[in-house]
Design a protein around this motif. Structure first.
Motif, PDB file in Angstrom:
ATOM      1  N   THR A 196       3.865   1.557  -1.140  1.00 47.89           N
ATOM      2  CA  THR A 196       4.496   1.734  -2.445  1.00 47.89           C
ATOM      3  C   THR A 196       3.528   2.344  -3.447  1.00 47.89           C
ATOM      4  O   THR A 196       3.895   3.221  -4.230  1.00 47.89           O
ATOM      5  CB  THR A 196       5.000   0.384  -2.970  1.00 47.89           C
ATOM      6  OG1 THR A 196       5.818  -0.190  -1.977  1.00 47.89           O
ATOM      7  CG2 THR A 196       5.800   0.561  -4.235  1.00 47.89           C
ATOM      8  N   VAL A 197       2.281   1.877  -3.413  1.00 45.12           N
ATOM      9  CA  VAL A 197       1.285   2.442  -4.342  1.00 45.12           C
ATOM     10  C   VAL A 197       1.104   3.931  -4.054  1.00 45.12           C
ATOM     11  O   VAL A 197       1.065   4.758  -4.970  1.00 45.12           O
ATOM     12  CB  VAL A 197      -0.052   1.690  -4.223  1.00 45.12           C
ATOM     13  CG1 VAL A 197      -1.133   2.415  -5.007  1.00 45.12           C
ATOM     14  CG2 VAL A 197       0.101   0.275  -4.744  1.00 45.12           C
ATOM     15  N   LEU A 249       4.042   5.676  -5.416  1.00 42.66           N
ATOM     16  CA  LEU A 249       3.994   5.729  -6.873  1.00 42.66           C
ATOM     17  C   LEU A 249       2.976   6.756  -7.346  1.00 42.66           C
ATOM     18  O   LEU A 249       3.119   7.352  -8.399  1.00 42.66           O
ATOM     19  CB  LEU A 249       3.620   4.358  -7.434  1.00 42.66           C
ATOM     20  CG  LEU A 249       4.767   3.374  -7.542  1.00 42.66           C
ATOM     21  CD1 LEU A 249       4.239   1.996  -7.829  1.00 42.66           C
ATOM     22  CD2 LEU A 249       5.701   3.805  -8.642  1.00 42.66           C
ATOM     23  N   ALA A 250       1.939   6.932  -6.560  1.00 45.28           N
ATOM     24  CA  ALA A 250       0.903   7.884  -6.943  1.00 45.28           C
ATOM     25  C   ALA A 250       1.410   9.311  -6.805  1.00 45.28           C
ATOM     26  O   ALA A 250       0.737  10.252  -7.188  1.00 45.28           O
ATOM     27  CB  ALA A 250      -0.333   7.675  -6.079  1.00 45.28           C
ATOM     28  N   ILE A 280       0.842  -1.201   0.000  1.00 48.03           N
ATOM     29  CA  ILE A 280       0.000   0.000   0.000  1.00 48.03           C
ATOM     30  C   ILE A 280       0.875   1.248   0.000  1.00 48.03           C
ATOM     31  O   ILE A 280       0.658   2.185  -0.767  1.00 48.03           O
ATOM     32  CB  ILE A 280      -0.948  -0.018   1.224  1.00 48.03           C
ATOM     33  CG1 ILE A 280      -1.893  -1.214   1.122  1.00 48.03           C
ATOM     34  CG2 ILE A 280      -1.737   1.278   1.311  1.00 48.03           C
ATOM     35  CD1 ILE A 280      -2.734  -1.449   2.359  1.00 48.03           C
TER      36      ILE A 280
END
Lengths: 379, 320
Positions: B295-296, B299-300, B293
């Motif tokens: 990392t997402v 990345l966002a 989560i």
């Protein structure tokens, strides 16, 4: 290697090269069989017999193929847009939640033919939703869809474990799974189809979601090659720059494509859940989402290629199970190797034999290769 | 206090494979070769290491076999993505599957223990090393505890992993090879113009990746555990990939990212089912999913922006 991608005749491009790649993948798999001390030819014979030997075996083969048609189509649709959706596994897992919610809520008072369309919608909606976030992040924030979909596979697994262990598990039960669906939420079997040919099917789980998979394959073909949206998707995949120049909204196409892809992956859950187990268990997807990658690559992202590729993997799955009885050294995990080799040779190394074949064609008939026509056409 | 020491100790132990795999990915991705096959190479290395150690009874032979196997897998990835300019993601996926399947099939065929390798003992494992003087300073408050309970008592590979961090930094930012490696990941055409072979440079980068994933695998099966069990990497390669992105492709932040993710894993095991004041019981699955989560979210672009090497994932074509 100055003009590596000159044109070959269509049948060589879409027939010969994929078949050569496939044969090489199977030869390497045969070497692995040899390495564990079994005869690869005998193994292949047992495998084919296990997949087609009786009506029941054929029904199982088609049952597994159903899963792979859905996930293969899911990967293929995204490929057409230049997106690599590795998240089929997670989208199918979450799609199973959609099936479960519909079935658990309605199986008391509705017949299957009313529940089935709702379950299709449920699985597709949740699968699409699970693909929506990576798609949005790719389109709006530029985060790489491969990484986000991998992450979402793991997040999906955690979510489903949590739900099955702590929420959906009926009170007093130890196993992390939902309660069994009532018969009205179970899909009719399709054994009659094979019994028409005089084959005995007994209890094989082949069910009408196989037909749904074929319908979806047709609809994907219509979508990609016969609609405006499909044209836009292909344009985006072929050249994002050209698409942008033509006024196609990148954000819109990426999000819509990924949602279609996720919906197709989500629908895969119908087959094992409503058609076979009649409840949601841990890990019911069992890697089908990943097999979809191999299927899409092998089928060259065309439904007419995906269906046979899915059936081939169905053969490997069912035949592999029989093989494990005959040769204990070769368990079903052999399929995972074959899957990896197919992805390697049909996907990453797809151009390995192309120069040699081109030289061969050029030496036989230079015109068929179209050397002059292809000048400057290489991307 | 004891809980804290145990937690930090566990964090270090679970961070090591992440750290090695993360640094491995760093070499490859900095050279412009995306590698989502870290998981597969680590798994293959773990299997080869445990098998060789079981047969020969030497952990060192195991380590060598692990490195050799992982390098072979890395070269397949290089062959597909450098020589044949294939899709690097597809190739990485293929490697993960080939490793996952073949370790089980070969393990069953060779050892007949359901995919396990025989249990290692004695010289077949990297045993814990007690640092000099650890016993003597044990009773010194705080500093003594840190030295004897946290720093001391790990296997050799743990120290190797943490020494690889400054070493990688030095290689990448203070040597000619490192400069070229970073250049080839940003602008391969410029490197080519300077008369340096892009392909050879990238091959050397994936070999570095192979060596480090091999060590990571050997750590799992020969040091941390006493043998190989099927699918023992259990997604660590992907967490390492996440850590690499989290660290924005830099060695020292990579270490902290791996320690953070390792801490989350250690804490989720340690505090399983414990009720927290204010929040109540945190589902263990949430803790397990947290690295992904985070990392997402990164990345966002909500916690700074992670910009990958510019030529990453693009095969280099000299000319047409």
């Amino acid at each position: 290697m100055s003009t590596p991608y000159t044109k070959l005749p269509g049948w060589a491009d879409y027939g010969l090269i994929p078949i050569i790649n496939l044969i090489v993948a199977f030869i390497v798999a045969g070497l692995v069989v040899l390495l564990v001390g079994e005869n690869p030819l005998h193994a292949a014979a047992v495998l084919v017999d296990g997949a087609f030997g009786s009506g029941q075996n054929i029904a199982y083969t088609l049952f597994y193929a159903t899963n792979f048609i859905f996930t293969g189509l899911a990967v293929a649709v995204a490929f057409h847009c230049g997106l690599f959706n590795i998240g089929g596994e997670g989208q199918a897992y979450i799609g199973g939640l959609g099936v479960a919610l519909v079935c658990l809520a309605l199986d008391g008072f509705m017949p299957w033919w009313l529940i089935f369309p709702l379950a299709i919608l449920g699985s597709a909606a949740l699968g699409a939703l699970w693909a929506l976030i990576p798609a949005y992040l790719q389109a709006k924030r530029g985060s790489h869809i491969v990484i986000t979909t991998i992450m979402f596979n793991f997040i999906a697994a955690s979510v489903m474990v949590y739900l099955l262990v702590d929420v959906l598990k009926p009170a007093g039960s130890m196993a992390p799974q939902t309660r069994d669906f009532l018969p009205s939420a179970q899909l009719p079997k399709m054994g009659w189809l094979l019994e028409m040919f005089g084959l005995s099917v007994r209890s094989a789980p082949l069910n009408i979601s196989f037909l749904l998979a074929l319908v979806m394959a047709f609809l994907v073909w219509v979508l990609i090659w016969r609609t405006k949206l499909g044209y836009e998707i292909r344009t985006m995949g072929f050249s994002p720059k050209a698409a942008r120049y033509a006024g196609i909204s990148e954000t819109r196409i990426i999000i819509i494509t990924m949602m279609i892809s996720g919906a197709l992956a989500g629908m895969m859950a119908l087959n094992p859940i409503m058609g076979d187990q009649h409840r949601v268990q841990l890990d019911f997807v069992t890697g089908a989402g990943f097999v979809g990658i191999a299927v899409a690559l092998m089928g060259r992202s065309h439904p007419a290629g995906i269906v046979p590729a899915a059936i081939l993997f169905g053969v490997l799955y069912q035949g592999g199970a029989e093989l494990a009885f005959e040769m204990p050294a070769i368990s079903r995990d052999m399929i995972v190797i074959i899957q990896g080799l197919v992805i390697l040779f049909a996907g990453a190394l797809e151009h390995m034999f192309r120069p040699a074949i081109q030289t061969l064609f050029a030496s036989i008939s230079p015109r068929s290769v179209g050397v002059t026509a292809a000048k400057g056409e290489g991307v | 206090m004891d809980v804290l020491v145990q937690l930090i100790d566990a964090t270090i132990r679970v961070s090591v494979p992440l750290l090695l795999a993360c640094l491995a990915g760093l070499y490859s991705e900095r050279a412009g070769i995306f590698d989502i096959g870290l998981e597969g190479k680590m798994l293959a290395g773990a299997f080869a290491g445990a098998s060789a150690a079981a047969v020969t009874g030497s952990a060192w032979v195991g380590l060598g076999a692990a490195i050799l196997t992982a390098v072979c897998f890395a070269l397949v990835h290089g062959f597909a993505s450098i020589t044949h300019r294939g899709n690097q993601i597809v190739s990485g996926v293929a490697i993960n599957f080939i490793a996952a399947g073949s370790t089980i099939i070969l393990g069953q065929a060779w050892f007949k223990q359901g995919g396990r390798t025989p249990s290692l003992s004695g010289g077949g494992r990297f045993e814990a090393i007690t640092l000099p003087g650890a016993e003597a300073v044990k009773d010194v408050p705080i500093l003594g505890t840190i030295y004897s309970d946290i720093l001391s008592g790990h296997s050799l590979l743990v120290y190797v992993a943490f020494l690889m961090v400054p070493f990688t930094w030095w290689v990448l930012f203070r040597t000619r090879f490192g400069l070229r490696l970073r250049a080839v990941g940003e602008n391969p055409a410029a490197v080519d113009t300077a008369g340096i072979s892009v392909a050879w440079l990238r091959y050397r980068a994936v070999i570095c990746t192979g060596i480090l994933t091999g060590i990571a695998g050997a750590y799992l099966s020969v040091a941390q555990n006493a043998g190989f069990v099927k699918d023992m990497t259990a997604g660590k390669g992907f967490i390492a990939l996440a850590a690499l992105i989290f660290a924005k492709w830099k060695p020292v932040p990579a270490m902290f990212a791996c320690l953070l993710f390792g801490f989350l894993e250690a804490a989720s095991i340690r505090f399983q089912g414990m009720a927290w004041p204010m929040i109540g019981k945190v589902p263990v699955q949430l803790m397990q999913a947290l690295p992904y989560i985070l990392t997402v979210i990164l990345l966002a672009g909500f916690i700074g922006k992670a910009i990958p090497p510019r030529a990453g994932g693009v095969p280099y074509v000299k000319e047409r």
